[in-house]
Design an enzyme around this catalytic site. Sequence first.
Site, PDB file in Angstrom:
ATOM      1  N   SER A   1       0.822  -1.184  -0.119  1.00 48.86           N
ATOM      2  CA  SER A   1      -0.098   0.112   0.048  1.00 48.86           C
ATOM      3  C   SER A   1       0.936   1.226   0.151  1.00 48.86           C
ATOM      4  O   SER A   1       2.132   1.192   0.202  1.00 48.86           O
ATOM      5  CB  SER A   1      -0.980  -0.007   1.256  1.00 48.86           C
TER       6      SER A   1
ATOM      7  N   ASP B   1       6.557  -8.462  11.967  1.00 55.55           N
ATOM      8  CA  ASP B   1       6.782  -9.881  11.998  1.00 55.55           C
ATOM      9  C   ASP B   1       5.813 -10.378  13.157  1.00 55.55           C
ATOM     10  O   ASP B   1       6.274 -10.536  14.427  1.00 55.55           O
ATOM     11  CB  ASP B   1       8.273 -10.178  12.338  1.00 55.55           C
TER      12      ASP B   1
ATOM     13  N   ASP C   1       5.548 -16.754  13.678  1.00 54.12           N
ATOM     14  CA  ASP C   1       6.893 -17.571  13.841  1.00 54.12           C
ATOM     15  C   ASP C   1       6.280 -19.106  13.828  1.00 54.12           C
ATOM     16  O   ASP C   1       5.441 -19.449  14.357  1.00 54.12           O
ATOM     17  CB  ASP C   1       7.483 -17.410  15.537  1.00 54.12           C
TER      18      ASP C   1
END
Length: 820
Positions: A262, A334, A337
Amino acid sequence: MGLVFRWLVRITTSLILLAVAAVGLIYFLASQSLPEYNQTLDVEGVSAPVEIIRDTANVPHILGQSDPDVFFGLGYAHAQDRLWQMTVLRRTVQGRLSEVFGQRTVHIDKLLRRLDLYGLAHRSVDVQDEYTMAALRAYSNGINARLTEINEQALGRGAPEMFLFNAPVPPWQPGDSVAIIKLMSLQLSGHLEDEVLRARTSLMLEDPALLADILPDVPGSGIAALPEYAALFPNLPRYARGTPLSETPLSPFPERGLAGASNAWTAAPSRSASGGTLLANDPHLGFTAPGIWYLARLELASGGVIGATIPGVPAISAGRSDRLGWGLTSSYLDDQDVHIEQLNPDNPEEYLTPDGYKRFQTRPSIIEIKDAAPITLTLRWTDNGPVLPGTHYDLGTITPPGHVASLSWSALSPRDTSMSASLALMNADTVRQAIDLAEDFIAPSQNLSLVDENTIGLKLVGAMPRRDLNNQSRGRIPTPGWLDRNRWQGRLPYADNPEFVAPVGGVLGNTNNKIIDRPFPRHVSYEWGDTQRVHRWERLMQSREVHTRDSFIEAQLDTVSYTARSLLPLIGADLWFTGEAAPEGTPERQRQIALDLLANWNGEMNEHLPEPLIYAAWLRALQIRLTSDELGPLAAEYKHVEPLFIERVYRDIDGASVWCDVRQSAPAETCTDMARLALDDAIIWISERYGTALESLRWGDAHQATHDHPVLGEVPVLRFFVNIRQSTSGGDNTLLRGRTSGEGPDPFQNVHGAGYRGVYDFADPDSSVFITATGQSGHFLSRYYDDQAQLWRRGEYIPMSLDIGLARAASVGVTVLNPR
């Protein structure tokens, strides 16, 4: 002979009449579900009349006596125009596509059941605030009112697709809307794939140092060295391939590199010619017909709000009120995991934890399949998250025997208050207030760009996982799940989420670029969505002392590729203006023509020019040549050109030019050799696909936007009516982003970009504009199915006004919903 001829005429005439009658019947049945916008209905679920005024672009302006009544109207309008899309989204997140589409979607259903997003969404309903609960219930009632109307009045089952894929449509529930947000989290998350690919690549490379070339870190301060994946889990296969998750258009699982992007930028009054704040936003997602975005205006007790909604969700996701504007970009936080869990060799129903072996949480789940026997899954969860089989995400290639893979992901929270945060944002008055209210966002994580009348700001919203400082991989590759230091330790404080308010320079923006440089574990991410567009954005923002709505539009539509300008001088350094004149029609002559064209090109990815196609084909061929030798079959996973990789190789950073030498050949190839051979490869491919006249090529012929219907888009004949194809400018690394597919016979098809664009000027809010890539309706017989498509392609917009008088003056219909 005459008798035979007469009978042939009769038979042919009969067949034509039958075909015409069949087409007429199909059209009649399909058209029955076209919504009537001029009507008055008595419905259950509203306390007072609700008015839905549709302006000339078919944008509904919804007015009611209370906020719940307004949300009721939005639910009704969504169901009028996008019922099939909403039904498919709900079935997707439920893991129930196979009940309608059969075997081809079983692998999608399996993974969605294992993630249990739908169950977690319904558990999250209980933690929403009172305002949100009232909105969710009213919105659901609005959808169900439309379903009742369809059933009572026999309105063609609500959508043409319902005739081909007939299945009951259960009533909408509040948890279904929460589930749609979780499904968006899935579509915008890509760190799982990145972890697996990094692990697989490290296993494939004989020299571990080369990993920093093919998967380079975004420039900035470095990180501590990671362990080799093979050292963590020895005896793993070098290469294998699982079931592709995105092989069907119905799949919600994005290809690597297509997990969201975006643009958003803002200007303070000091940098605005009008003296008011400015905001431009264009969220990027995969193209479909209809698109994911639906424009709407809601008149709430706090005032009017207008912008882009997602059918199934009662919120303006990106838009403005009279006081506040907000836009979204993917943050690339992030928030995933992968953990490798060790099974108990004496009992495979147990896995190793820091406290010894522990039983999986298990439960059965039955998947019903059209025209096939049902299958039963055993869903397993660990302390770290759900167990995912090796057939998904290629996890089997990095999972050693006697182990399974599990996933930690912030979107798996059963106490997800993102819906409450979305609704609260619409009622905020200031940037500071909006930032404070956004603390309740969990997933998907986004960069929230904000402007009020005087201030601009940007805040990363969403839950940031708290990782141990001694985490073995720092979230970059899968780690042993039985070690405490690899496990998540809750959520970082909201104050740790990066925040920028009222900067001295007066301009803020994000192109999915790296926004902060902090040490692990407060680092946000090591993987970012852009290292290229941001350079062009900086140039455009700093080239003017003050900006206007039009200059922000100009930046949204900019098609100059910084990547082309920076890489072409590197890879062609020893090829420009060299060599002897070559005869017409020879490969050498074609190469000279291509180089002459590129030498005089300014990097503009204009659909009408030949240079963008030559450049794109050259870079693609070059990366294939550079990676195939070292990575073998794994090179096919790198479907898009990695600009930092090419730059490292041609600048010979840390010896990266070694990629140019083909290990399996006797001569020592140079990078100039690779560039020349790759250009020849590109010219041959272009000649076979588009002809030998390089000067006559058009980038737009290869870079067609593929707004395809996810279900009917592959049906012969019908696809010509439901798919929207357009020649487009832009490319992978331009601000007017048109991300290419990177695979198949048409690797430069435009498959991912700005499905919505909005530009808001708070000096004159009603001069703000917006546009979607297709249209408001999901019904392919509606004139509003693709009426915005050509405007979008040409870079045009429609007004974003909260003036109800303007909406009434040229309305295409007014629906009044009265209490029954």
